[in-house]
Design a protein around this motif. Structure first.
Motif, PDB file in Angstrom:
ATOM      1  N   ALA A 645     114.740  19.660  40.283  1.00  0.00           N
ATOM      2  CA  ALA A 645     115.098  18.543  39.411  1.00  0.00           C
ATOM      3  C   ALA A 645     115.737  19.025  38.117  1.00  0.00           C
ATOM      4  CB  ALA A 645     113.852  17.719  39.094  1.00  0.00           C
ATOM      5  N   LYS A 646     116.806  18.349  37.705  1.00  0.00           N
ATOM      6  CA  LYS A 646     117.471  18.668  36.442  1.00  0.00           C
ATOM      7  C   LYS A 646     117.015  17.740  35.313  1.00  0.00           C
ATOM      8  CE  LYS A 646     121.965  19.234  36.753  1.00  0.00           C
ATOM      9  NZ  LYS A 646     123.361  18.925  37.166  1.00  0.00           N
ATOM     10  N   LYS A 647     116.774  16.469  35.630  1.00  0.00           N
ATOM     11  CA  LYS A 647     116.455  15.500  34.578  1.00  0.00           C
ATOM     12  C   LYS A 647     115.062  14.897  34.704  1.00  0.00           C
ATOM     13  CE  LYS A 647     121.302  14.177  33.865  1.00  0.00           C
ATOM     14  NZ  LYS A 647     122.293  13.066  33.903  1.00  0.00           N
ATOM     15  N   SER A 648     114.633  14.609  35.941  1.00  0.00           N
ATOM     16  CA  SER A 648     113.300  14.021  36.098  1.00  0.00           C
ATOM     17  C   SER A 648     112.759  14.294  37.494  1.00  0.00           C
ATOM     18  CB  SER A 648     113.341  12.502  35.851  1.00  0.00           C
ATOM     19  OG  SER A 648     113.976  11.836  36.923  1.00  0.00           O
ATOM     20  N   VAL A 649     111.434  14.263  37.589  1.00  0.00           N
ATOM     21  CA  VAL A 649     110.772  14.440  38.880  1.00  0.00           C
ATOM     22  C   VAL A 649     109.593  13.480  38.960  1.00  0.00           C
ATOM     23  CG1 VAL A 649     109.314  16.331  38.013  1.00  0.00           C
ATOM     24  CG2 VAL A 649     109.692  16.088  40.464  1.00  0.00           C
ATOM     25  N   SER A 650     109.452  12.837  40.107  1.00  0.00           N
ATOM     26  CA  SER A 650     108.301  11.976  40.384  1.00  0.00           C
ATOM     27  C   SER A 650     107.535  12.568  41.555  1.00  0.00           C
ATOM     28  CB  SER A 650     108.751  10.548  40.735  1.00  0.00           C
ATOM     29  OG  SER A 650     109.426   9.951  39.653  1.00  0.00           O
ATOM     30  N   VAL A 651     106.237  12.739  41.371  1.00  0.00           N
ATOM     31  CA  VAL A 651     105.390  13.282  42.431  1.00  0.00           C
ATOM     32  C   VAL A 651     104.621  12.131  43.065  1.00  0.00           C
ATOM     33  CG1 VAL A 651     103.558  14.909  43.009  1.00  0.00           C
ATOM     34  CG2 VAL A 651     105.151  15.443  41.137  1.00  0.00           C
ATOM     35  N   ILE A 652     104.718  12.007  44.386  1.00  0.00           N
ATOM     36  CA  ILE A 652     103.977  10.982  45.125  1.00  0.00           C
ATOM     37  C   ILE A 652     102.824  11.674  45.841  1.00  0.00           C
ATOM     38  CG2 ILE A 652     104.090   9.121  46.817  1.00  0.00           C
ATOM     39  CD1 ILE A 652     105.930   8.628  44.479  1.00  0.00           C
ATOM     40  N   ALA A 653     101.626  11.471  45.334  1.00  0.00           N
ATOM     41  CA  ALA A 653     100.448  12.140  45.906  1.00  0.00           C
ATOM     42  C   ALA A 653      99.199  11.485  45.303  1.00  0.00           C
ATOM     43  CB  ALA A 653     100.501  13.637  45.617  1.00  0.00           C
ATOM     44  N   SER A 654      98.195  12.303  45.015  1.00  0.00           N
ATOM     45  CA  SER A 654      96.988  11.862  44.315  1.00  0.00           C
ATOM     46  C   SER A 654      96.518  13.020  43.447  1.00  0.00           C
ATOM     47  CB  SER A 654      95.887  11.457  45.302  1.00  0.00           C
ATOM     48  OG  SER A 654      95.430  12.605  46.006  1.00  0.00           O
ATOM     49  N   GLU A 655      95.604  12.747  42.526  1.00  0.00           N
ATOM     50  CA  GLU A 655      95.133  13.794  41.617  1.00  0.00           C
ATOM     51  C   GLU A 655      94.601  15.010  42.374  1.00  0.00           C
ATOM     52  OE1 GLU A 655      94.454  10.594  41.361  1.00  0.00           O
ATOM     53  OE2 GLU A 655      94.416   9.908  39.262  1.00  0.00           O
ATOM     54  N   ASP A 656      93.715  14.767  43.315  1.00  0.00           N
ATOM     55  CA  ASP A 656      93.059  15.862  44.034  1.00  0.00           C
ATOM     56  C   ASP A 656      94.045  16.637  44.907  1.00  0.00           C
ATOM     57  OD1 ASP A 656      90.710  15.113  42.854  1.00  0.00           O
ATOM     58  OD2 ASP A 656      89.947  14.008  44.592  1.00  0.00           O
ATOM     59  N   ILE A 657      94.934  15.911  45.571  1.00  0.00           N
ATOM     60  CA  ILE A 657      95.906  16.553  46.458  1.00  0.00           C
ATOM     61  C   ILE A 657      96.855  17.439  45.663  1.00  0.00           C
ATOM     62  CG2 ILE A 657      97.959  16.084  47.869  1.00  0.00           C
ATOM     63  CD1 ILE A 657      95.420  15.792  49.461  1.00  0.00           C
ATOM     64  N   PHE A 658      97.358  16.935  44.531  1.00  0.00           N
ATOM     65  CA  PHE A 658      98.309  17.706  43.728  1.00  0.00           C
ATOM     66  C   PHE A 658      97.643  18.953  43.155  1.00  0.00           C
ATOM     67  CE2 PHE A 658     100.950  18.284  39.792  1.00  0.00           C
ATOM     68  CZ  PHE A 658     102.117  18.618  40.461  1.00  0.00           C
ATOM     69  N   LYS A 659      96.435  18.812  42.681  1.00  0.00           N
ATOM     70  CA  LYS A 659      95.692  19.962  42.144  1.00  0.00           C
ATOM     71  C   LYS A 659      95.470  21.016  43.230  1.00  0.00           C
ATOM     72  CE  LYS A 659      91.170  21.143  40.119  1.00  0.00           C
ATOM     73  NZ  LYS A 659      91.668  22.071  39.088  1.00  0.00           N
ATOM     74  N   GLU A 660      95.080  20.550  44.418  1.00  0.00           N
ATOM     75  CA  GLU A 660      94.855  21.476  45.536  1.00  0.00           C
ATOM     76  C   GLU A 660      96.131  22.233  45.887  1.00  0.00           C
ATOM     77  OE1 GLU A 660      93.941  21.224  50.346  1.00  0.00           O
ATOM     78  OE2 GLU A 660      93.137  19.651  49.025  1.00  0.00           O
ATOM     79  N   ALA A 661      97.251  21.516  45.917  1.00  0.00           N
ATOM     80  CA  ALA A 661      98.527  22.149  46.264  1.00  0.00           C
ATOM     81  C   ALA A 661      98.907  23.212  45.240  1.00  0.00           C
ATOM     82  CB  ALA A 661      99.625  21.099  46.375  1.00  0.00           C
ATOM     83  N   CYS A 662      98.742  22.903  43.966  1.00  0.00           N
ATOM     84  CA  CYS A 662      99.137  23.844  42.907  1.00  0.00           C
ATOM     85  C   CYS A 662      98.268  25.098  42.909  1.00  0.00           C
ATOM     86  CB  CYS A 662      99.072  23.161  41.545  1.00  0.00           C
ATOM     87  SG  CYS A 662     100.328  21.889  41.301  1.00  0.00           S
ATOM     88  N   GLU A 663      97.037  24.973  43.346  1.00  0.00           N
ATOM     89  CA  GLU A 663      96.111  26.106  43.271  1.00  0.00           C
ATOM     90  C   GLU A 663      96.084  26.944  44.552  1.00  0.00           C
ATOM     91  OE1 GLU A 663      92.908  24.350  40.018  1.00  0.00           O
ATOM     92  OE2 GLU A 663      92.334  24.454  42.139  1.00  0.00           O
ATOM     93  N   ARG A 664      96.691  26.447  45.623  1.00  0.00           N
ATOM     94  CA  ARG A 664      96.683  27.187  46.886  1.00  0.00           C
ATOM     95  C   ARG A 664      98.004  27.943  47.045  1.00  0.00           C
ATOM     96  NH1 ARG A 664      98.038  25.819  52.424  1.00  0.00           N
ATOM     97  NH2 ARG A 664      96.871  27.156  53.838  1.00  0.00           N
ATOM     98  N   VAL A 665      97.923  29.261  47.093  1.00  0.00           N
ATOM     99  CA  VAL A 665      99.115  30.106  47.152  1.00  0.00           C
ATOM    100  C   VAL A 665      99.244  30.710  48.551  1.00  0.00           C
ATOM    101  CG1 VAL A 665     100.284  32.123  46.181  1.00  0.00           C
ATOM    102  CG2 VAL A 665      98.884  30.655  44.711  1.00  0.00           C
ATOM    103  N   ILE A 666     100.453  30.598  49.130  1.00  0.00           N
ATOM    104  CA  ILE A 666     100.715  31.255  50.411  1.00  0.00           C
ATOM    105  C   ILE A 666     100.639  32.761  50.198  1.00  0.00           C
ATOM    106  CG2 ILE A 666     102.410  31.668  52.239  1.00  0.00           C
ATOM    107  CD1 ILE A 666     103.611  28.951  51.618  1.00  0.00           C
ATOM    108  N   SER A 667      99.760  33.396  50.913  1.00  0.00           N
ATOM    109  CA  SER A 667      99.615  34.845  50.772  1.00  0.00           C
ATOM    110  C   SER A 667      99.934  35.515  52.107  1.00  0.00           C
ATOM    111  CB  SER A 667      98.186  35.195  50.342  1.00  0.00           C
ATOM    112  OG  SER A 667      98.031  36.588  50.208  1.00  0.00           O
ATOM    113  N   ARG A 668     101.067  36.181  52.135  1.00  0.00           N
ATOM    114  CA  ARG A 668     101.470  36.892  53.349  1.00  0.00           C
ATOM    115  C   ARG A 668     101.542  38.378  53.035  1.00  0.00           C
ATOM    116  NH1 ARG A 668     106.898  33.940  55.439  1.00  0.00           N
ATOM    117  NH2 ARG A 668     106.125  31.860  55.895  1.00  0.00           N
TER     118      ARG A 668
END
Length: 674
Positions: A645-668
């Motif tokens: 995004a250059k100007k704006s971003v809207s996230v469609i999710a929920s509080e718990d889901i977004f937090k979980e996604a941000c904290e889970r890192v793909i580790s290969r």
């Protein structure tokens, strides 16, 4: 075990859960043939290993938690896709399968026909014949299961990085050198918006170091990686005229990425002062023309891949000429095997620059090589990290969010929950939209915070309401498209519709499911196409090429817009003639859609986050999976989506889901040691 019935049931369940492909069944049968006495649990365990390799793992740590996480993720994926098939997956004692599989590996139950045992730092000789799998032991006594081809690639990368990078001692760069670089660059570059052009300090450091050594240049979107490379190349040519006779190569893992790099370099080159493009300044004129004629290529095309031999013409035995300069972009997308093939074809004497963003999604195929290389703590630091973004500043809301997401990945910082509100389109006042840079929305009431408590029909109804409001100016696409004639392209109209198409995009983690690109595109097309339906396509429809069409120089990821001539649909694409001084000429092309295979085209109002890498849009709407534990809920997915995004971003999710996604890192893990 005389038959495969039980194994087939297990395999078919994995396949239906989209966790394994049919080709792996042939490999499983082959391994069973090599060692008929393999237990049922051992074969089931290997099925899970195949699934992880399909996910992009180049090696599998023999840790129970990783394997259980994989199984749980597959079950979440199945639920997300609303699979209605009956299966026996609940009847499998999965923990027993894991325990038995690991125990049989460590206890030498697998024969040498299937698995070789190595130390992690062992090198494989060129003529060494090995079984399909390798169990490697690290110094910390951890064990890793490799496919042999991945273990070989790991060794090639280690040796090649040593000779290409580590063998050259880096020299300290003084403040005077940085200041001088900034001043000299400003002299050859046109002012921007009336102000003198200046590199920032970190960019200047990269340019100075690039004159002396090979570099790995990392940075997020808009940090100026290709700008830095342009001035490295310019200064190299300016300081050593012999380099004008060198071969220069620009390459990336995909055709689209190669085109973007070429276009970005040429765009920056257009900022060179006009007097340096004049033949009266002979030296600068030659430098300018040398760089202007550079063309991007895929890495496969660079190495001259042959389908007949399934090999590359350039390799360890037949390297590129010594007098060569290489720029490789989007390194995070390069898998471990391709990375190895590329590096071993590079001669010691070549100048070599790799660009990439380690926080973006790793390669689709095996490995996360860029991230693994950057973790190394070698004696010589051959990396330069660009931090300052020109796409969005650190004090912008998007910049702050991107930094928080990176901190969660890099420093394991807990992600502070964000408050998600019901999207305005679902309320009584649908026109009262926020003007904030970053917004967090949900498409279900708080009483339905658990996604299982809302019916699919109700959620689809909410999604349709959202999409009606989201369309906005996209409703003008049809009208604009109707004014463009395929055989007489009006450049002004082409630019107008093209710029409109880049104003917004929906990015989805999933392909299938209610919040997947297939469902959302289908809804948008139904809302837009109206009564105009003479074929499978309609005026103003956004399309994406998903398979390379070399004949037309169209690549996986290229975007297009449907226009018509009478009843014949065409696809309008932007393919700038970058060698032309008059860039307005031949900038757009139109091809009859009948020339392209139907399975090489898909709708592109919504695209997967994987497909969005390297692109940018004014406004991005990011859809995340609804189920906790879903394998596509991860930090790299969110970071890649947000930074488009250059100007704006809207996230469609929920509080718990977004937090979980941000904290889970793909580790290969790759096991690469430099």
């Amino acid at each position: 075990m005389k038959n495969f019935q039980t194994i087939d049931i297990f395999f078919d369940n994995l396949k239906e859960m989209r966790g394994i492909n049919e080709l792996n069944k042939h490999l499983l049968y082959f391994l069973k043939k090599l060692q008929p006495e393999l237990s049922e649990n051992a074969l089931k365990f290997l099925c899970i290993c195949f699934s992880l390799w399909d996910d992009g793992y180049s090696c599998i740590p023999l840790q129970k938690e990783i394997l259980i996480e994989k199984w749980d993720g597959l079950n979440k994926l199945k639920i997300s896709n609303n699979a209605l098939f009956e299966n026996d997956s609940k009847n499998f004692n999965f923990e027993q399968i894991i325990d038995c599989g690991i125990q049989e590996l460590l206890n030498n139950t697998f024969s040498g026909k299937i698995i070789a045992r190595k130390n992690l730092d062992d090198k494989i000789l060129d003529d060494e014949i090995l079984p399909p799998l390798i169990l490697a032991n690290a110094e910390n006594k951890n064990h890793y299961l490799y496919m042999t081809k991945h273990f070989k690639a790991k060794g090639i990368i280690e040796d090649s990085m040593e000779r290409i990078f580590k063998g050259r001692e880096s020299q300290a760069v003084s403040k005077d050198e940085i200041d001088k670089c900034i001043a000299e660059t400003s002299k050859i570059t046109k002012p921007l918006k009336g102000k003198p052009f200046e590199l920032n300090n970190e960019q200047a450091l990269a340019v100075v170091r690039g004159q002396k050594e090979n570099l790995l240049i990392t940075g997020g979107p808009g940090t100026g990686k290709t700008t830095v490379v342009l001035y490295i190349l310019w200064n190299l040519l300016n300081s050593n005229s012999e380099l004008l006779n060198y071969s220069f190569y620009l390459a990336a893992p995909s055709g689209k990425a190669a085109d973007r790099m070429q276009e970005s370099l040429q765009k920056n080159l257009n900022q060179i002062r006009d007097e340096f493009k004049d033949s009266k300044n002979e030296k600068e004129f030659r430098i300018y023309n040398k760089l202007r004629k550079l063309e991007g290529s895929t890495i496969h095309r660079l190495l001259k891949y042959s389908k007949n031999s399934n090999n590359f013409s350039f390799n360890a035995e037949n390297q590129f000429p010594k007098n060569s300069v290489f720029v490789i972009d989007e390194a995070s997308m390069i898998d471990i095997n391709l990375f190895a093939s590329l590096l071993q074809a590079i001669p010691n004497e070549a100048k070599f620059f790799i660009l990439g963003d380690p926080y973006q999604l790793p390669s689709v195929d095996a490995g996360a090589v860029l991230g693994e290389i950057l973790k190394q703590k070698s004696e010589k630091d051959f990396t330069v990290k660009l931090v300052h973004s020109n796409r969005f500043t650190d004090d912008s809301e998007i910049g702050k969010l991107a930094k928080k997401i990176k901190d969660s990945a890099e420093n394991k910082v807990p992600f502070k929950s964000q408050e998600f509100s019901l999207h305005p389109a679902l309320l009584n006042s649908p026109n009262e939209f926020s003007k904030k840079e970053v917004e967090y929305y949900t498409l279900q009431e708080k009483t339905h915070s658990n996604s299982t408590n809302i019916s699919r029909k109700e959620l689809e109804k909410n999604l349709e309401k959202f999409l009606i409001s989201w369309l906005g100016d996209f409703k003008k696409l049809k009208e604009l498209a109707s004014k463009i004639e395929p055989h007489k392209l009006d450049m002004k109209l082409c630019h107008e519709i093209w710029n409109l198409s880049l104003t917004q995009r929906i990015l989805c983690a999933e392909r299938q499911g209610i919040f997947g690109v297939e469902q959302i595109n289908q809804m948008i097309c139904s809302l837009l196409e109206g009564s105009y339906r003479n074929s499978n396509y309609f005026l103003g429809q956004l399309l994406m090429i998903n398979k390379n069409q070399e004949m037309y120089k169209l690549y996986n990821g290229d975007m297009g817009i449907v226009i018509y001539e009478r009843n014949i649909p065409y696809i309008l694409l932007k393919k700038a003639n970058l060698k032309s001084e008059q860039s307005m000429q031949n900038e757009f092309v139109a091809y009859p859609l009948s020339l392209l295979p139907t399975d090489s085209i898909e709708n592109a109002f919504a695209i997967t986050i994987h497909k969005s890498q390297g692109s940018e849009y004014d406004h991005v709407t990011l859809f995340l999976p609804r189920q906790s534990g879903h394998p596509l809920l991860n930090n790299q997915i969110v970071y890649t989506g947000v930074t488009r995004a250059k100007k704006s971003v809207s996230v469609i999710a929920s509080e718990d889901i977004f937090k979980e996604a941000c904290e889970r890192v793909i580790s290969r893990e790759t096991g690469i040691q430099i």
